[in-house]
Design an enzyme around this catalytic site. Structure first.
Site, PDB file in Angstrom:
ATOM      1  N   GLN A   1       0.830  -1.222   0.000  1.00 60.70           N
ATOM      2  CA  GLN A   1       0.000   0.000   0.000  1.00 60.70           C
ATOM      3  C   GLN A   1       0.858   1.264   0.000  1.00 60.70           C
ATOM      4  O   GLN A   1       0.443   2.307  -0.494  1.00 60.70           O
ATOM      5  CB  GLN A   1      -0.928   0.021   1.220  1.00 60.70           C
ATOM      6  CG  GLN A   1      -2.047  -0.992   1.190  1.00 60.70           C
ATOM      7  CD  GLN A   1      -1.672  -2.254   1.941  1.00 60.70           C
ATOM      8  OE1 GLN A   1      -0.507  -2.638   1.997  1.00 60.70           O
ATOM      9  NE2 GLN A   1      -2.663  -2.899   2.515  1.00 60.70           N
TER      10      GLN A   1
ATOM     11  N   ASP B   1      -5.686   1.035  12.831  1.00 60.04           N
ATOM     12  CA  ASP B   1      -6.942   0.376  12.461  1.00 60.04           C
ATOM     13  C   ASP B   1      -7.804   0.133  13.685  1.00 60.04           C
ATOM     14  O   ASP B   1      -9.016  -0.021  13.590  1.00 60.04           O
ATOM     15  CB  ASP B   1      -6.642  -0.938  11.738  1.00 60.04           C
ATOM     16  CG  ASP B   1      -5.942  -0.641  10.429  1.00 60.04           C
ATOM     17  OD1 ASP B   1      -6.634  -0.424   9.433  1.00 60.04           O
ATOM     18  OD2 ASP B   1      -4.706  -0.568  10.428  1.00 60.04           O
TER      19      ASP B   1
HETATM   20  O1  MRU Z   1      -5.314  -3.588   5.154  1.00 58.80           O
HETATM   21  P1  MRU Z   1      -5.562  -2.142   4.833  1.00 58.80           P
HETATM   22  O2  MRU Z   1      -4.943  -1.665   3.585  1.00 58.80           O
HETATM   23  O3  MRU Z   1      -7.017  -1.769   4.979  1.00 58.80           O
HETATM   24  O4  MRU Z   1      -4.733  -1.434   5.977  1.00 58.80           O
HETATM   25  C1  MRU Z   1      -5.156  -0.444   6.738  1.00 58.80           C
HETATM   26  C2  MRU Z   1      -4.297   0.695   6.587  1.00 58.80           C
HETATM   27  O5  MRU Z   1      -4.358   1.390   5.590  1.00 58.80           O
HETATM   28  C3  MRU Z   1      -3.328   1.015   7.602  1.00 58.80           C
HETATM   29  O6  MRU Z   1      -3.102   0.101   8.566  1.00 58.80           O
HETATM   30  C4  MRU Z   1      -3.481   2.398   8.073  1.00 58.80           C
HETATM   31  O7  MRU Z   1      -2.286   2.774   8.575  1.00 58.80           O
HETATM   32  C5  MRU Z   1      -4.583   2.668   9.048  1.00 58.80           C
HETATM   33  S1  MRU Z   1      -6.074   3.254   8.339  1.00 58.80           S
HETATM   34  C6  MRU Z   1      -5.934   5.005   8.257  1.00 58.80           C
END
Ligand code: MRU
Length: 369
Positions: A203, A244
Site C-alpha cells: 500500500q 486500524d
Molecule cells: O489492510 P488495509 O490496507 O485496509 O490497511 C489499513 C491501513 O491502511 C493502515 O493500517 C493504516 O495505517 C490505518 S487506516 C488510516
C-alpha cells in the site's frame, strides 16, 4: 486531495443522486478507475476485496452499504442481515463496527419506509465527520512538524517516515497520518517523506507514493527493512502512522510491520506518533496483543506480487516456488509504551487510558466502579 489538479475524495455519491462511487484502489497506481456501487453485495465485495481499504474508509463504505441494503429491503430482518454481512468483510478495523452501530441506532426506531433515506443522510454525516476529523488531526500534527522544522536550518526538510497507506485513500479525505504532511506542505514547511513499501500488498508503494506525488510532496519509496538504518543515521525526524484499532489503554493495531518501526524508533529516540480518529478507539479492549482479532489474508498476497510489465500490462507474478507454505497476518499491535503520542481530532494525547479517557470525556475503566 488533488489528482492531476482535480479535487477528489475516495468515496462520493454518483451524479444519479443515489448510487455510490469509489476509487478502485486495487488498480492503483497504474490505472485510475472508478467503480459504481448499487447493492449491498457490491459494497461488501468492495470492502472484502480491498477496492476500498483503510479503517475510516471501510466504515464510510459500510454505512453506504447499509443504505443500499435498505433501498432493496428496509425490513428489520434485512437490516440485521446486512449488518452481519458487512461485519464479516474485514475483522480488524473497528470503524466498521462504529459506523454500522451509528447508522443502525438511527434506523431501528424508524418505520421501514423511512429507513433508506435516513441511512443515506447518516452515511453522508459520517463522510462529513471524517473529513472534519482528519482536518483537525492534521492541524494538531502540523504543530509537531512546525516545532521540528523550527529547530532545523532554514529550508532544511523535516524527514517523516510512514508505513502503509494512512492517506486520503484510506479515509474520505486528508488521511490520518498524511493530514499533518499535507498541511505542513501547504503551509510552506519543507518536508520529505520516507514511504515504506509495506509488503505484502504494498500500500505504501502503490498508494502513498501516488497520493504524495499527486500533491507535490517530496518523498522516497523505501523497502520495509530500511527504516531502522535511516533512524540510526539521524535521517528520520518523526514517524507518523495510522491505526486500524487502538485500545483504551493506547495499544495500537496497525498494518503489519508497524511494531518493528516503533521498536526501532524507541531505540533511536525518534518520536513515534500515531494519527487516529476517535472512531478508531475500541473502548471495550485494553490489551491489544491478546484482545484484537488479527486478520489473516490469502497466501497469494505473499507468494505473488503485482506490477507493471515492460509492455505496460499490469500482471501478477510468483516470487516463491509453487505451493510454498505461507503465513500472512495483516496487522500487528504496537504496545502503548512504544508510542510517543496519539494525534487525534481532540488533540495530542499520551498513549494511556487516563489520557485518552480524559481527552474523549470517558470514565477510566478502573474508576468506573
Ligand atoms: O489492510 P488495509 O490496507 O485496509 O490497511 C489499513 C491501513 O491502511 C493502515 O493500517 C493504516 O495505517 C490505518 S487506516 C488510516
Amino acid at each position: 486531495m488533488n489528482v492531476d489538479g482535480v479535487a477528489y475524495r475516495s468515496i462520493w455519491v454518483n451524479e444519479d443522486g443515489w448510487s455510490v462511487d469509489i476509487i478502485d484502489q486495487t488498480r492503483l497506481p497504474h490505472i485510475f478507475a472508478v467503480n459504481n456501487l448499487q447493492t449491498l453485495e457490491q459494497a461488501c465485495t468492495a470492502i472484502h476485496d480491498m477496492q476500498v481499504r483503510g479503517a475510516p474508509l471501510i466504515g464510510a463504505t459500510a454505512a453506504y452499504g447499509l443504505y443500499l441494503a435498505m433501498r432493496d429491503d428496509p425490513s428489520d430482518a434485512a437490516l440485521q442481515g446486512a449488518c452481519k454481512r458487512l461485519l464479516a468483510t474485514r475483522p480488524t478495523a473497528v470503524n466498521l463496527h462504529w459506523a454500522l452501530a451509528r447508522v443502525t441506532e438511527v434506523l431501528l426506531p424508524l418505520a421501514p419506509a423511512e429507513r433508506s433515506s435516513a441511512a443515506f443522510i447518516e452515511a453522508d454525516k459520517i463522510i462529513a465527520l471524517d473529513i472534519e476529523t482528519n482536518h483537525a488531526i492534521g492541524a494538531h500534527g502540523l504543530e509537531l512538524i512546525r516545532q521540528i522544522a523550527a529547530a532545523k536550518a532554514p529550508g532544511e526538510a523535516v524527514n517523516i517516515l510512514t508505513h502503509c497507506n494512512a492517506g486520503w485513500l484510506a479515509t474520505v479525505d486528508w488521511g490520518t497520518a498524511t493530514a499533518p504532511m499535507y498541511q505542513a506542505h501547504d503551509a510552506g514547511i519543507p518536508i520529505h517523506v520516507w514511504v515504506d513499501e509495506t509488503r505484502p500488498r504494498n500500500q505504501g508503494a502503490s498508494l502513498t507514493t501516488w497520493e504524495l506525488g499527486h500533491h507535490g510532496i517530496a518523498h522516497s519509496l523505501i523497502v520495509d527493512n530500511l527504516g531502522g538504518h535511516l533512524m540510526q543515521h539521524g535521517m528520520v525526524d518523526l514517524c507518523l502512522v495510522g491505526s486500524d484499532r487502538t485500545t483504551r489503554s493506547g495499544d495500537v493495531c496497525n498494518k503489519i510491520g508497524t511494531y518493528l518501526k516503533a521498536l526501532a524508533a524507541k531505540d533511536n529516540n525518534v518520536p513515534f506518533y500515531v494519527c487516529l480518529p476517535g472512531s478508531t478507539i475500541d473502548w471495550t479492549s485494553s490489551d491489544g496483543v491478546s484482545e484484537i482479532p488479527i486478520e489473516r489474508r490469502a497466501d497469494s498476497e505473499v507468494s505473488t506480487i503485482s506490477g507493471k510489465l515492460d509492455n505496460g500490462q499490469v500482471a501478477n507474478v510468483a516470487i516463491a516456488p509453487d505451493a510454498t507454505p505461507v503465513t500472512n497476518y495483516a496487522f500487528d499491535v504496537t504496545p502503548a509504551r512504544l508510542v510517543t503520542g496519539l494525534i487525534t481530532e481532540r488533540g495530542v494525547f499520551e498513549a494511556s487510558e487516563t489520557s485518552l479517557a480524559r481527552g474523549f470525556g470517558r470514565q477510566c475503566s478502573d474508576s468506573a466502579g
